[in-house]
Design a protein around this motif. Structure first.
Motif, PDB file in Angstrom:
ATOM      1  N   ALA A 112      57.846  12.307  15.914  1.00  0.00           N
ATOM      2  CA  ALA A 112      57.804  11.916  14.485  1.00  0.00           C
ATOM      3  C   ALA A 112      59.135  12.269  13.825  1.00  0.00           C
ATOM      4  CB  ALA A 112      56.649  12.634  13.779  1.00  0.00           C
ATOM      5  N   TYR A 127      54.755   8.538  10.229  1.00  0.00           N
ATOM      6  CA  TYR A 127      55.196   8.334  11.607  1.00  0.00           C
ATOM      7  C   TYR A 127      54.276   9.041  12.610  1.00  0.00           C
ATOM      8  CZ  TYR A 127      59.167   6.792   8.850  1.00  0.00           C
ATOM      9  OH  TYR A 127      59.937   6.163   7.905  1.00  0.00           O
ATOM     10  N   ASN A 165      56.859  10.300   4.722  1.00  0.00           N
ATOM     11  CA  ASN A 165      57.133   9.413   5.854  1.00  0.00           C
ATOM     12  C   ASN A 165      56.924  10.093   7.213  1.00  0.00           C
ATOM     13  OD1 ASN A 165      57.473   7.135   4.448  1.00  0.00           O
ATOM     14  ND2 ASN A 165      59.706   7.054   4.568  1.00  0.00           N
ATOM     15  N   ASN A 178      52.370   0.111  10.897  1.00  0.00           N
ATOM     16  CA  ASN A 178      52.459   0.408   9.466  1.00  0.00           C
ATOM     17  C   ASN A 178      51.397  -0.367   8.684  1.00  0.00           C
ATOM     18  OD1 ASN A 178      53.820   1.893   7.555  1.00  0.00           O
ATOM     19  ND2 ASN A 178      55.019   0.119   6.905  1.00  0.00           N
ATOM     20  N   CYS A 197      56.740   3.026  19.197  1.00  0.00           N
ATOM     21  CA  CYS A 197      56.475   2.915  17.750  1.00  0.00           C
ATOM     22  C   CYS A 197      57.542   2.081  17.061  1.00  0.00           C
ATOM     23  CB  CYS A 197      56.390   4.302  17.110  1.00  0.00           C
ATOM     24  SG  CYS A 197      54.880   5.147  17.560  1.00  0.00           S
ATOM     25  N   ILE A 236      61.656   9.588  14.903  1.00  0.00           N
ATOM     26  CA  ILE A 236      61.437   8.302  14.210  1.00  0.00           C
ATOM     27  C   ILE A 236      61.927   8.425  12.753  1.00  0.00           C
ATOM     28  CG2 ILE A 236      59.680   6.612  13.485  1.00  0.00           C
ATOM     29  CD1 ILE A 236      58.083   7.429  16.022  1.00  0.00           C
ATOM     30  N   TYR A 237      61.690   9.583  12.158  1.00  0.00           N
ATOM     31  CA  TYR A 237      62.174   9.815  10.785  1.00  0.00           C
ATOM     32  C   TYR A 237      63.711   9.752  10.764  1.00  0.00           C
ATOM     33  CZ  TYR A 237      62.916  12.090   6.292  1.00  0.00           C
ATOM     34  OH  TYR A 237      63.317  12.352   5.014  1.00  0.00           O
ATOM     35  N   PHE A 243      56.574  -1.160  14.954  1.00  0.00           N
ATOM     36  CA  PHE A 243      56.383  -0.471  13.687  1.00  0.00           C
ATOM     37  C   PHE A 243      55.680  -1.316  12.609  1.00  0.00           C
ATOM     38  CE2 PHE A 243      57.496   1.481   9.637  1.00  0.00           C
ATOM     39  CZ  PHE A 243      56.829   2.682   9.846  1.00  0.00           C
ATOM     40  N   CYS A 276      58.559   7.104  20.856  1.00  0.00           N
ATOM     41  CA  CYS A 276      59.615   6.635  19.937  1.00  0.00           C
ATOM     42  C   CYS A 276      59.921   5.152  20.164  1.00  0.00           C
ATOM     43  CB  CYS A 276      60.888   7.460  20.106  1.00  0.00           C
ATOM     44  SG  CYS A 276      60.666   9.165  19.599  1.00  0.00           S
TER      45      CYS A 276
END
Ligand SMILES: C[S@@+](CC[C@H](N)C(=O)[O-])C[C@H]1O[C@@H](n2cnc3c(N)ncnc32)[C@H](O)[C@@H]1O
Length: 430
Positions: A9, A76, A72, A56, A48, A12-13, A52, A45
């Motif tokens: 996470a 994630y 966020n 989402n 996703c 991804i952030y 995404f 990663c």
């Protein structure tokens, strides 16, 4: 140490909110992670980022309150949880429990019940949710890129978009200096129980049936093979380097093509130039592993007066800096990091470097221009313009269809399982 979901996470952030490169983030992971933990983080990663918009959309549908941008990292984590619940091979209870645990590890204590509730609701409601919506696929690509792909490839742009979201295969280049007969290395792979298929035209190019850690590849650390996509392997072959020649690899790092040039012509004098000093360390490491020598130069290819010794080159490989739109399947962060304005700027830089490289090429010399882009502005248009402006430049046809009016060879992503790539072979008149 944080668990794999918490680390994923955060990565991804870093990509989506801080515009950092996915490859760089993965390279900075704690060194004490096991191979399987690292593999799981990569799966989360890459998976996703490739899906995404769909993940989402499902999160927005399942969340009863609107998640603010400050949350966020929570978004994630939920994306990772749903991504794993969608994977039929994964254990559902672990997907939920470990995601909840990850939320505690990154300080989201107040949201643990909410994460648990959303993932359980997904589990209960999955039959009624729209899991596959064709719009999600196109939404993975920024509008400007969809527009440019559609304009360049009106019939196949949807196929290109779909290919960009696939997992890329792992290709190897067998070192022909050590295994002149590729069959000898095939035998070692078979003994190690590694399945593969060989390229029909180039027996030293093989595609593994499944990604394999390099330390499992026979004699990898003694230079037996190099991980390199088959499309990237075409560049040095098209250059046709010869022993004794003076050759420049103009944008060389991390050295995949420099080392290939030296496998094809071990007695060539190769200069490996790159503007990024840190990336040149990778060239040195690769040369060392393959027991090869090249002269490494840190410098700007668009300013040869700063580093060139005044002796013309017989051959130049210009693997130009580009949008990397041909390798999105290997770098899904490109979808989020690349901007429309970059393309014009890259095309100008490519043109400047190409003109400078032409000045330091011998009469009768050969220059191969290559990019891992699928955009005509960086490829066919670039070369058409160069040919129109350069009276001593001649296009060498790779195929019959490769003419000055439509120059070079464009491979699209996943064509024959390869990355998207472009090459043009240019000959300087005597
Ligand atoms: C596509 S990568 C090269 C990959 C490399 N040829 C290989 O096969 O391993 C492009 C490289 O161009 C370098 N680069 C970008 N601008 C440059 C410039 N003005 N002069 C020299 N190198 C440059 C980047 O640092 C990057 O390493």
């Amino acid at each position: 140490m944080l668990n794999t979901r918490a680390l994923s996470a955060q990565i991804i952030y870093a990509v989506l909110d801080e515009q950092k490169s996915l490859t760089a983030c993965i390279a900075q992971l704690p060194k004490d992670l096991s191979a399987s933990q690292k593999g799981q983080i990569q799966d989360f990663c890459y998976g996703c980022l490739r899906q995404f918009p769909k993940l989402n959309r499902l999160i927005n549908q399942l969340c009863h309150t609107k998640l603010k941008p400050e949350l966020n990292q929570l978004r994630y984590l939920l994306a990772i949880g749903i991504y794993q619940l969608l994977d039929e091979k994964a254990a559902e209870h672990a997907a939920i429990d470990e995601t909840v645990e990850a939320s505690k590890q990154i300080g989201l204590y107040a949201f643990t019940n909410m994460i648990n509730a959303i993932l359980r609701e997904f589990q209960r409601e999955r039959e009624t949710l729209v899991l596959d919506n064709p719009q999600d696929v196109q939404a993975t690509h920024p509008n400007w890129l969809v527009k440019q792909l559609k304009q360049a490839y009106p019939k196949s742009f949807k196929k290109i978009i779909a290919a960009n979201l696939q997992q890329a295969p792992m290709w190897l280049r067998i070192n022909q200096q050590l295994y002149a007969d590729a069959q000898d290395y095939y035998a070692l792979l078979q003994q190690a129980d590694i399945s593969f298929s060989a390229d029909k035209k180039n027996p030293h190019s093989i595609k593994l049936a499944a990604p394999t850690a390099v330390d499992k590849l026979p004699n990898f650390f003694d230079g037996a093979c190099t991980v390199q996509d088959a499309a990237a392997q075409n560049a040095a072959r098209l250059l046709q380097p010869q022993d004794g020649e003076r050759i420049l690899d103009a944008c060389a790092a991390p050295g995949g093509k420099t080392t290939h040039i030296l496998e094809l012509a071990p007695k060539a004098q190769v200069d490996a130039l790159d503007i990024e000093v840190e990336r040149l360390e990778r060239v040195e490491q690769n040369l060392e592993r393959l027991n090869q020598q090249a002269h490494i130069i840190a410098g700007d290819a668009s300013e040869p007066q700063q580093w060139w010794d005044g002796i013309l080159y017989d051959r130049i490989l210009l693997d130009a800096p580009c949008s990397a739109t041909g390798v999105i399947r290997r770098h899904p962060d490109i979808l989020y990091l690349r901007r429309e304005d970059d393309i014009q700027q890259l095309a100008q830089l490519q043109q400047k470097i190409l003109k400078q490289m032409w000045q330091i090429l011998k009469p009768s010399g050969t220059l191969v221009y290559a990019t891992c882009s699928v955009l005509p502005q960086e490829n066919k248009q670039q070369i058409s313009q160069f040919l129109a402006q350069t009276s001593d430049a001649e296009l060498q046809s790779i195929f019959a269809s490769d003419t000055a009016a439509d120059p070079g060879w464009q491979i699209l992503p996943n064509q024959q399982n390869m990355d998207g790539f472009y090459y043009a072979v240019l000959k300087k008149q005597a």
